[in-house]
Design an enzyme around this catalytic site. Structure first.
Site, mmCIF file in Angstrom:
data_model
loop_
_atom_site.group_PDB
_atom_site.id
_atom_site.type_symbol
_atom_site.label_atom_id
_atom_site.label_comp_id
_atom_site.label_asym_id
_atom_site.label_seq_id
_atom_site.Cartn_x
_atom_site.Cartn_y
_atom_site.Cartn_z
ATOM 1 C CG ASN A 1 -24.820 17.736 -45.584
ATOM 2 O OD1 ASN A 1 -25.302 16.820 -46.255
ATOM 3 N ND2 ASN A 1 -24.242 18.785 -46.140
ATOM 4 C CG HIS B 1 -25.886 15.917 -49.526
ATOM 5 N ND1 HIS B 1 -24.626 16.432 -49.345
ATOM 6 C CD2 HIS B 1 -25.692 14.694 -50.080
ATOM 7 C CE1 HIS B 1 -23.726 15.564 -49.775
ATOM 8 N NE2 HIS B 1 -24.351 14.494 -50.221
ATOM 9 C CG ASP C 1 -25.230 13.954 -57.875
ATOM 10 O OD1 ASP C 1 -24.843 12.885 -58.378
ATOM 11 O OD2 ASP C 1 -25.351 14.121 -56.657
ATOM 12 C CD GLU D 1 -24.247 20.029 -49.913
ATOM 13 O OE1 GLU D 1 -24.756 19.325 -49.021
ATOM 14 O OE2 GLU D 1 -23.045 19.946 -50.233
HETATM 15 C C1 GLP Z 1 -22.314 12.445 -52.591
HETATM 16 C C2 GLP Z 1 -23.448 12.319 -53.634
HETATM 17 C C3 GLP Z 1 -24.702 11.744 -53.018
HETATM 18 C C4 GLP Z 1 -24.324 10.621 -52.082
HETATM 19 C C5 GLP Z 1 -23.609 11.199 -50.882
HETATM 20 C C6 GLP Z 1 -23.072 10.150 -49.922
HETATM 21 O O1 GLP Z 1 -21.749 13.681 -52.465
HETATM 22 N N1 GLP Z 1 -23.779 13.511 -54.349
HETATM 23 O O2 GLP Z 1 -25.566 11.293 -54.057
HETATM 24 O O3 GLP Z 1 -25.472 9.960 -51.628
HETATM 25 O O4 GLP Z 1 -22.623 12.132 -51.247
HETATM 26 O O5 GLP Z 1 -21.964 9.487 -50.431
HETATM 27 P P1 GLP Z 1 -21.360 8.171 -49.792
HETATM 28 O O6 GLP Z 1 -22.260 7.058 -50.224
HETATM 29 O O7 GLP Z 1 -20.004 8.064 -50.384
HETATM 30 O O8 GLP Z 1 -21.349 8.360 -48.339
#
Ligand code: GLP
Length: 268
Positions: free
Chosen positions: A137, A139, A67, A144
């Site tokens: 959540n 995702h 992303d 989402e």
């Molecule tokens: C972000 C990314 C995801 C990631 C998630 C968790 O928003 N788009 O690809 O896996 O949130 O992030 P973190 O590893 O900082 O908890």
């Protein structure tokens, strides 16, 4: 799903790095799917270390990130392009021409950009190994809750929870994007192998829903229950809501014996 529970986040990163190393050393033209967020940072550190000690080269590696924020300049320190440069690309021998993110700059049409990204992945022969984190959540990427399980690369509006969760990464004077381009769930499901890393107690509920809940758009990661080769690497805190620890442990011991006898069999 193969669920592997480690004592700590460091072991999760170490073992994820072994998966990447195996792919890179096994396939002449590996295609790696990359993730951002705080979870994979220690994996990237391990990969940089492997590179410095001549265990892996990224010369022939192509990467596709999950992303990227909408309307963000690549040189903006908050862009996922900058994140990848800082945590991996600047420290290894990868050719930046072979590193892709699903960008959508000002004036570009998100639908066309999404289709073009899908096309690029296909032309490259598909993703061999997709690294994933998970949102609190449920995702994956920026898919989402309520994202279609058949979705492809497109623009998504972030939920308030994700915006709040990620706000820790932005200074008060920095504008936090509320929309992003993301690979869809079907795009992720097309990868030959998916390797999801989750660490920390704030992921425990999402991990439980992903592994033991029904397949549901309300937990996008639960789609991985339908993936032929989904590997989930957890630390104890992220696994704390799962009830079957001893089974996962036992199954992994048995699998290790099979690997000792027959070697790995990853069909990249
Ligand atoms: C972000 C990314 C995801 C990631 C998630 C968790 O928003 N788009 O690809 O896996 O949130 O992030 P973190 O590893 O900082 O908890």
């Amino acid at each position: 799903m193969q669920i592997i529970i480690y004592d700590n986040a460091q072991q999760v990163a170490h073992n994820a790095a072994l998966w990447v190393k195996e792919l890179i050393n096994k396939k002449p033209d590996p295609v790696l799917g990359l993730a951002t967020g705080s979870t994979p940072i220690s994996l990237y550190k391990q990969l940089v270390e492997q590179h410095k000690t001549n265990q892996i080269s990224f010369k022939n590696v192509t990467t596709f990130n999950l992303d990227e924020y909408h309307h963000i300049a690549p040189e903006n320190p908050q862009s996922y392009r900058s994140f990848m440069a800082e945590n991996l690309f600047n420290h290894v021998d990868i050719d930046l021409k072979n590193t892709y993110l699903p960008t959508c700059a000002t004036g570009q049409n998100p639908r066309e950009q999404g289709l073009a990204y899908e096309d690029k992945i296909k032309k490259q022969g598909g993703v061999d190994l997709q690294i994933l984190g998970i949102g609190a959540n449920g995702h994956i990427g920026f898919n989402e809750p309520t994202s279609s399980l058949s979705s492809r690369t497109r623009i998504k509006t972030l939920t308030q929870q994700t915006i709040t969760d990620n706000s820790r990464l932005f200074r008060p004077d920095e504008e936090q994007p509320t929309m992003a381009m993301t690979m869809g769930i079907a795009t992720i499901m097309d990868a030959r192998y998916v390797l999801l890393m989750a660490t920390g107690a704030n992921k425990a509920n999402a991990v439980k829903d992903m592994i033991t809940g029904g397949v549901s758009v309300m937990c996008p990661a639960s789609a991985l229950q339908m993936h032929e080769n989904a590997i989930v690497l957890l630390d104890k805190a992220a696994a704390s809501e799962l009830s079957d620890h001893s089974y996962y442990q036992w199954a992994n011991n048995e699998n290790s014996k099979l690997i000792e006898d027959y070697g790995y069999f990853h069909n990249y």
